[in-house]
Design an enzyme around this catalytic site. Sequence first.
Site, mmCIF file in Angstrom:
data_model
loop_
_atom_site.group_PDB
_atom_site.id
_atom_site.type_symbol
_atom_site.label_atom_id
_atom_site.label_comp_id
_atom_site.label_asym_id
_atom_site.label_seq_id
_atom_site.Cartn_x
_atom_site.Cartn_y
_atom_site.Cartn_z
ATOM 1 N N PHE A 145 0.774 -1.238 0.047
ATOM 2 C CA PHE A 145 -0.040 0.136 -0.183
ATOM 3 C C PHE A 145 0.772 1.347 0.058
ATOM 4 C CE2 PHE A 145 -2.301 3.446 1.482
ATOM 5 C CZ PHE A 145 -3.636 3.511 0.723
ATOM 6 N N ASP A 230 9.365 2.900 2.110
ATOM 7 C CA ASP A 230 8.385 3.829 2.285
ATOM 8 C C ASP A 230 7.988 3.677 3.737
ATOM 9 O OD1 ASP A 230 5.827 4.729 2.755
ATOM 10 O OD2 ASP A 230 4.900 3.787 0.914
ATOM 11 N N LYS A 259 2.656 11.621 6.759
ATOM 12 C CA LYS A 259 1.930 11.456 8.057
ATOM 13 C C LYS A 259 2.159 12.251 9.292
ATOM 14 C CE LYS A 259 -0.350 6.848 6.722
ATOM 15 N NZ LYS A 259 -1.426 7.092 6.415
HETATM 16 C C1 LIG Z 1 2.849 3.010 3.460
HETATM 17 C C2 LIG Z 1 2.015 4.085 2.955
HETATM 18 N N1 LIG Z 1 2.526 4.790 1.864
HETATM 19 C C3 LIG Z 1 1.508 5.779 1.255
HETATM 20 C C4 LIG Z 1 0.549 5.940 2.029
HETATM 21 C C5 LIG Z 1 -0.247 7.128 1.281
HETATM 22 O O1 LIG Z 1 -0.253 8.257 2.169
HETATM 23 P P1 LIG Z 1 -1.500 9.523 1.905
HETATM 24 O O2 LIG Z 1 -2.815 8.877 2.230
HETATM 25 O O3 LIG Z 1 -0.907 10.501 3.031
HETATM 26 O O4 LIG Z 1 -1.368 9.698 0.505
HETATM 27 C C6 LIG Z 1 -0.058 5.429 3.221
HETATM 28 C C7 LIG Z 1 -1.141 5.709 3.798
HETATM 29 O O5 LIG Z 1 -1.762 5.109 4.426
HETATM 30 C C8 LIG Z 1 0.898 4.389 3.679
HETATM 31 O O6 LIG Z 1 0.437 3.656 4.798
#
Ligand SMILES: Cc1ncc(COP(=O)(O)O)c(C=O)c1O
Length: 403
Positions: A145, A230, A259
């Site tokens: 994700f 990530d 975040k």
């Molecule tokens: C591991 C990871 N990458 C990317 C994202 C995407 O972030 P955003 O919702 O701020 O676009 C999330 C969001 O939950 C995430 O948990």
Amino acid sequence: MNKLSAKTRKFIELSEKYGAHNYHPLPIVISKAKGVWVYDPDGNKYMDMLSSYSAINQGHLNPTVVAAVKSQLSKVSLTSRAFHNDQIGPFFKKVVKLCGMEVALPMNTGAEAVETALKLARKWGYKKKGVAAGQAEIICCANNFHGRTTTIVGFSSDEQYRDGFGPFTPGFKLIPFNDLQALRDAITENTVGFLVEPIQAEAGILMPSKGYLQGVRQICSERNVLWICDEIQTGLARTGKMFAWQHDGAAPDVIILGKALGGGIMPISLVASRWEIMDVFNPGDHGSTFGGNPLACAAGIAALDVLIKGKLSQAAAKMGAYFMRQLRALHSPHVKDVRGRGLLIGVEIKAESGKARPFCEALMEKGVLCKETHESVIRFAPPLTITKKEIDWAMDRVRQVLC
Ligand SMILES: Cc1ncc(COP(=O)(O)O)c(C=O)c1O
């Protein structure tokens, strides 16, 4: 919805009537928050065990972050990158030193930062690795994700995330998570990057084996591939270290943060790397109107200070271990597994006990807010400022629901 108060029902009805139905929230309205606690419009108190998917590691309305944002609001909020501002430089310095990197590129949301990292890896591949034009490949993991843009959902293995949104960006390959041989086999001369979450949180808190990230480091170095980590959800003290890759003692080439970088008050995200990678970007190659705005940078500086000075990594390690011990000691007939690291904890519900959502609804009724992830897992990810007493308060309610 019968049990809801008139006030709460009104807010939910408005939201459902005029807002797109791209979420399925629990039937609660939050109108006030402080620390680990949130309140509905009738003044009922709940414990936030989700922290907006780990965006509120510092606790709701952390006073240090609030003070920094208030002070900045009396000066300047937005300059665009057409001009310099006096917050972005100090913010860059603080964050790149914390990551062990040399340079950062700021954006706003996690997905934008992931897109930035993908563009960076491709451009590095063409300019530095010598990949032929239009041939760059990036390897990602099944059950990943990384956000919701068209490119990112294009390499999701979750059919719902993709359904109806094609055609997708080419150039991505999926391999199983936690499988070093699959990574070795998938790399070709055109591979520019391997994008991976150090723990697959959205997929249900899926943990890699010890040594996996070290193996990733070794393979990426040997094959001249950028390891892109990530850390949007796992980073910034959530797992008991500042970054989850530190548990394996192996540092990535490119790190993505979001975040909690804005302390739950301002959206701010970034990509950080060494200069020899980031220097492929020239003026005009990439950007964002709000990325690096002084208000978000002021929030970012304070948010990082709170994590560092408050020793929130250590707190997450200690409280997470305590919380997980309590959860394991439940011996609940409904629980198949308790896993996680620091204060990122998944409780997997047995198939015969049904889905996780009804358990989350029952917990909400008792005052504990958490959310299911991938149907069978309840995620517990409270603010890292949570105390032992507050965990005990939550455990009393968790026990009533799960036992
Ligand atoms: C591991 C990871 N990458 C990317 C994202 C995407 O972030 P955003 O919702 O701020 O676009 C999330 C969001 O939950 C995430 O948990």
